[in-house]
Design a protein around this motif. Structure first.
Motif, PDB file in Angstrom:
ATOM      1  N   SER A   4       1.514  -0.968   9.329  1.00 52.34           N
ATOM      2  CA  SER A   4       1.414   0.178  10.235  1.00 52.34           C
ATOM      3  C   SER A   4       2.757   0.872  10.394  1.00 52.34           C
ATOM      4  O   SER A   4       2.840   2.103  10.436  1.00 52.34           O
ATOM      5  N   PHE A   5       3.844   0.097  10.469  1.00 55.42           N
ATOM      6  CA  PHE A   5       5.173   0.699  10.601  1.00 55.42           C
ATOM      7  C   PHE A   5       5.571   1.392   9.301  1.00 55.42           C
ATOM      8  O   PHE A   5       6.176   2.472   9.312  1.00 55.42           O
ATOM      9  N   ALA A   6       5.243   0.765   8.148  1.00 56.19           N
ATOM     10  CA  ALA A   6       5.554   1.390   6.863  1.00 56.19           C
ATOM     11  C   ALA A   6       4.823   2.720   6.715  1.00 56.19           C
ATOM     12  O   ALA A   6       5.393   3.702   6.218  1.00 56.19           O
ATOM     13  N   LYS A   7       3.585   2.793   7.167  1.00 56.41           N
ATOM     14  CA  LYS A   7       2.816   4.039   7.083  1.00 56.41           C
ATOM     15  C   LYS A   7       3.366   5.108   8.019  1.00 56.41           C
ATOM     16  O   LYS A   7       3.281   6.300   7.729  1.00 56.41           O
ATOM     17  N   SER A   8       3.947   4.676   9.145  1.00 53.91           N
ATOM     18  CA  SER A   8       4.511   5.658  10.077  1.00 53.91           C
ATOM     19  C   SER A   8       5.757   6.329   9.518  1.00 53.91           C
ATOM     20  O   SER A   8       6.134   7.418   9.956  1.00 53.91           O
ATOM     21  N   LEU A   9       6.416   5.701   8.543  1.00 53.21           N
ATOM     22  CA  LEU A   9       7.607   6.281   7.937  1.00 53.21           C
ATOM     23  C   LEU A   9       7.274   7.301   6.852  1.00 53.21           C
ATOM     24  O   LEU A   9       8.137   8.051   6.430  1.00 53.21           O
ATOM     25  N   GLY A  10       6.037   7.329   6.418  1.00 53.80           N
ATOM     26  CA  GLY A  10       5.623   8.236   5.359  1.00 53.80           C
ATOM     27  C   GLY A  10       4.663   7.543   4.415  1.00 53.80           C
ATOM     28  O   GLY A  10       4.319   6.369   4.591  1.00 53.80           O
ATOM     29  N   PRO A  11       4.197   8.257   3.399  1.00 51.89           N
ATOM     30  CA  PRO A  11       3.265   7.645   2.449  1.00 51.89           C
ATOM     31  C   PRO A  11       3.895   6.436   1.743  1.00 51.89           C
ATOM     32  O   PRO A  11       5.055   6.453   1.368  1.00 51.89           O
ATOM     33  N   ILE A  12       3.088   5.394   1.570  1.00 47.38           N
ATOM     34  CA  ILE A  12       3.528   4.206   0.846  1.00 47.38           C
ATOM     35  C   ILE A  12       3.384   4.475  -0.653  1.00 47.38           C
ATOM     36  O   ILE A  12       2.318   4.872  -1.120  1.00 47.38           O
ATOM     37  N   THR A  13       4.473   4.259  -1.392  1.00 46.89           N
ATOM     38  CA  THR A  13       4.491   4.521  -2.828  1.00 46.89           C
ATOM     39  C   THR A  13       4.064   3.281  -3.595  1.00 46.89           C
ATOM     40  O   THR A  13       4.561   2.180  -3.347  1.00 46.89           O
ATOM     41  N   LEU A  14       3.157   3.465  -4.542  1.00 49.39           N
ATOM     42  CA  LEU A  14       2.699   2.370  -5.392  1.00 49.39           C
ATOM     43  C   LEU A  14       3.596   2.226  -6.608  1.00 49.39           C
ATOM     44  O   LEU A  14       4.111   3.214  -7.148  1.00 49.39           O
ATOM     45  N   ASN A  15       3.786   0.992  -7.042  1.00 49.07           N
ATOM     46  CA  ASN A  15       4.520   0.731  -8.266  1.00 49.07           C
ATOM     47  C   ASN A  15       3.798   1.396  -9.447  1.00 49.07           C
ATOM     48  O   ASN A  15       2.569   1.344  -9.542  1.00 49.07           O
ATOM     49  N   PRO A  16       4.523   2.060 -10.363  1.00 51.51           N
ATOM     50  CA  PRO A  16       3.858   2.710 -11.509  1.00 51.51           C
ATOM     51  C   PRO A  16       3.006   1.771 -12.338  1.00 51.51           C
ATOM     52  O   PRO A  16       2.072   2.223 -13.019  1.00 51.51           O
ATOM     53  N   LEU A  17       3.294   0.463 -12.322  1.00 52.17           N
ATOM     54  CA  LEU A  17       2.460  -0.478 -13.068  1.00 52.17           C
ATOM     55  C   LEU A  17       1.052  -0.565 -12.495  1.00 52.17           C
ATOM     56  O   LEU A  17       0.114  -0.940 -13.208  1.00 52.17           O
ATOM     57  N   LEU A  18       0.901  -0.237 -11.211  1.00 48.97           N
ATOM     58  CA  LEU A  18      -0.396  -0.350 -10.544  1.00 48.97           C
ATOM     59  C   LEU A  18      -1.048   0.995 -10.281  1.00 48.97           C
ATOM     60  O   LEU A  18      -2.263   1.052 -10.071  1.00 48.97           O
ATOM     61  N   ALA A  19      -0.263   2.056 -10.245  1.00 50.96           N
ATOM     62  CA  ALA A  19      -0.799   3.356  -9.838  1.00 50.96           C
ATOM     63  C   ALA A  19      -1.793   3.875 -10.864  1.00 50.96           C
ATOM     64  O   ALA A  19      -1.686   3.618 -12.069  1.00 50.96           O
ATOM     65  N   SER A  20      -2.766   4.615 -10.361  1.00 49.27           N
ATOM     66  CA  SER A  20      -3.754   5.227 -11.243  1.00 49.27           C
ATOM     67  C   SER A  20      -3.052   6.204 -12.182  1.00 49.27           C
ATOM     68  O   SER A  20      -2.240   7.028 -11.745  1.00 49.27           O
ATOM     69  N   PRO A  21      -3.311   6.137 -13.485  1.00 49.75           N
ATOM     70  CA  PRO A  21      -2.531   6.934 -14.451  1.00 49.75           C
ATOM     71  C   PRO A  21      -2.897   8.411 -14.401  1.00 49.75           C
ATOM     72  O   PRO A  21      -4.025   8.790 -14.096  1.00 49.75           O
ATOM     73  N   PHE A  22      -1.911   9.225 -14.730  1.00 48.34           N
ATOM     74  CA  PHE A  22      -2.152  10.658 -14.860  1.00 48.34           C
ATOM     75  C   PHE A  22      -2.678  10.997 -16.254  1.00 48.34           C
ATOM     76  O   PHE A  22      -3.276  12.037 -16.459  1.00 48.34           O
ATOM     77  N   SER A  23      -2.421  10.120 -17.219  1.00 48.93           N
ATOM     78  CA  SER A  23      -2.909  10.332 -18.587  1.00 48.93           C
ATOM     79  C   SER A  23      -2.972   8.980 -19.280  1.00 48.93           C
ATOM     80  O   SER A  23      -2.422   7.988 -18.809  1.00 48.93           O
ATOM     81  N   ASP A  24      -3.655   8.956 -20.441  1.00 54.96           N
ATOM     82  CA  ASP A  24      -3.761   7.726 -21.214  1.00 54.96           C
ATOM     83  C   ASP A  24      -2.444   7.349 -21.887  1.00 54.96           C
ATOM     84  O   ASP A  24      -2.324   6.250 -22.428  1.00 54.96           O
ATOM     85  N   GLN A  25      -1.452   8.252 -21.891  1.00 49.89           N
ATOM     86  CA  GLN A  25      -0.189   7.965 -22.543  1.00 49.89           C
ATOM     87  C   GLN A  25       0.731   7.113 -21.678  1.00 49.89           C
ATOM     88  O   GLN A  25       1.743   6.618 -22.161  1.00 49.89           O
ATOM     89  N   ARG A  26       0.421   6.944 -20.413  1.00 50.38           N
ATOM     90  CA  ARG A  26       1.274   6.164 -19.526  1.00 50.38           C
ATOM     91  C   ARG A  26       0.371   5.433 -18.532  1.00 50.38           C
ATOM     92  O   ARG A  26       0.035   5.971 -17.474  1.00 50.38           O
ATOM     93  N   ARG A  27       0.019   4.213 -18.870  1.00 49.75           N
ATOM     94  CA  ARG A  27      -0.903   3.475 -18.024  1.00 49.75           C
ATOM     95  C   ARG A  27      -0.837   1.983 -18.360  1.00 49.75           C
ATOM     96  O   ARG A  27      -0.269   1.582 -19.373  1.00 49.75           O
ATOM     97  N   LEU A  28      -1.443   1.172 -17.486  1.00 50.03           N
ATOM     98  CA  LEU A  28      -1.558  -0.266 -17.713  1.00 50.03           C
ATOM     99  C   LEU A  28      -2.853  -0.532 -18.466  1.00 50.03           C
ATOM    100  O   LEU A  28      -3.942  -0.273 -17.958  1.00 50.03           O
ATOM    101  N   HIS A  29      -2.719  -1.033 -19.678  1.00 51.60           N
ATOM    102  CA  HIS A  29      -3.892  -1.366 -20.488  1.00 51.60           C
ATOM    103  C   HIS A  29      -4.260  -2.825 -20.215  1.00 51.60           C
ATOM    104  O   HIS A  29      -3.556  -3.746 -20.633  1.00 51.60           O
TER     105      HIS A  29
END
Length: 326
Positions: free
Chosen positions: A149-174
């Motif tokens: 709750s405190f982390a969310k109050s500081l702003g959006p929580i950023t996900l590690n790029p290894l876990l984040a939903s990919p923007f394209s198939d060229q950069r993603r976790l297979h």
């Protein structure tokens, strides 16, 4: 003895002090290339060009590169030649010093500028958060672990790029979710990064670090609770993928299979049978068979709209998990 003869030749690279060199005596003064001094009645030989193998008589003859050859030292009683010799040495040293200063000046001009120091509040130091440390440096006690709750109050929580939903198939976790996640690879246009390399899967899952998070999906109705194995490190990429993998590998409950519609039930059974015929994964109907053909990890995303319509726990950090058809 001829007037142009002198004592033993000296090597300029002996590094003896000039005072000690000058104290060495020679039998007779040494004439220069174009003039000579000798006592009255002596025969004078004028040297217009030195012999190729003759030791040097003048400092100006010193080569610009390579070892310094031997040279003659004027006699102690020839003041004029000693003074000329001294000034020639000083001139050579000055030329070399100016060349060194010029080289240092060019080196200073070509040196890249230093990183600019940030301005502002003491906690606003991008050098520390990005360059020196980085958000995804693995290990405990490298950053505060905040309550969700405190982390969310500081702003959006950023996900590690290894876990984040990919923007394209060229950069993603297979990752084929029917297999264990340590065989997965993070693919970029330049290279493939196996998660099995040291510390790749031990990076923090979020920035800032949090002790727990929850995962939901549009593909099923249950949620997954991820807790940090090492409290001072917060939830890591390993914690997230291990939780997802263990739950998806579980046997699908009979009540879940009965409560779904007939077409979905038939697709689940067909997916389990096709997998068994190829000897993929554990036997029986597993949770990932619920997804039928969507066997590719699609990543996590923060979707406030879906979270608010599904759960009423604003004090927790929820992320939505998706799956893709390969």
């Amino acid at each position: 003895m001829d007037p142009d003869e002198a004592g033993e030749p000296l090597n300029f690279e002996s590094h003896k002090p000039l005072r000690s060199i000058l104290k060495q005596s020679a039998p007779r003064p040494i004439p220069s290339r174009f003039t000579a001094h000798a006592p009255s009645g002596s025969r004078i030989r004028i040297h217009d060009q030195p012999h190729p193998n003759h030791p040097l008589r003048d400092v100006s003859e010193l080569p610009n590169a390579g070892p310094t050859p031997a040279f003659y030292l004027p006699a102690m009683d020839d003041v004029e030649q000693l003074e000329a010799f001294t000034f020639q040495i000083a001139a050579q040293l000055r030329v070399r010093r100016l060349a060194q200063e010029e080289a240092r000046r060019k080196e200073e001009e070509n040196r890249p500028p230093p990183l600019p120091r940030p301005t502002g509040k003491p906690d606003e130091f991008p050098e520390f958060s990005v360059i020196l440390m980085g958000k995804w440096v693995p290990g405990p006690d490298l950053g505060p672990v905040l309550h969700p709750s405190f982390a969310k109050s500081l702003g959006p929580i950023t996900l590690n790029p290894l876990l984040a939903s990919p923007f394209s198939d060229q950069r993603r976790l297979h990752w084929d979710i029917r297999f264990y996640f340590e065989d997965a690879k993070y693919v970029t246009p330049q290279r493939e990064i196996p998660l099995s390399i040291p510390n790749a899967h031990l990076q923090p899952a979020t920035a800032p670090r949090i002790p727990r998070l929850s995962i939901i999906s549009r593909s099923f109705s249950w949620s997954m609770q991820v807790n940090a194995r090492i409290a001072p490190a917060g939830v890591t990429v390993y914690d997230v993928l291990d939780t997802i993998c263990r739950i998806l590998q579980m046997v699908l409950a009979d009540r879940d299979l009965r409560n779904t519609n007939a077409s979905h039930r038939s697709a689940i059974i067909s997916a389990a049978e096709a997998r068994a015929s190829q000897s993929i994964g554990p036997p029986g109907i597993r949770v990932f068979d619920w997804l039928t053909k969507a066997t590719q990890f699609g990543g996590l995303v923060h979707d406030p709209d879906h979270v608010e319509t599904s759960f009423l726990r604003p004090d927790e950090a929820f992320f939505v998990l998706s799956f893709d058809v390969p």
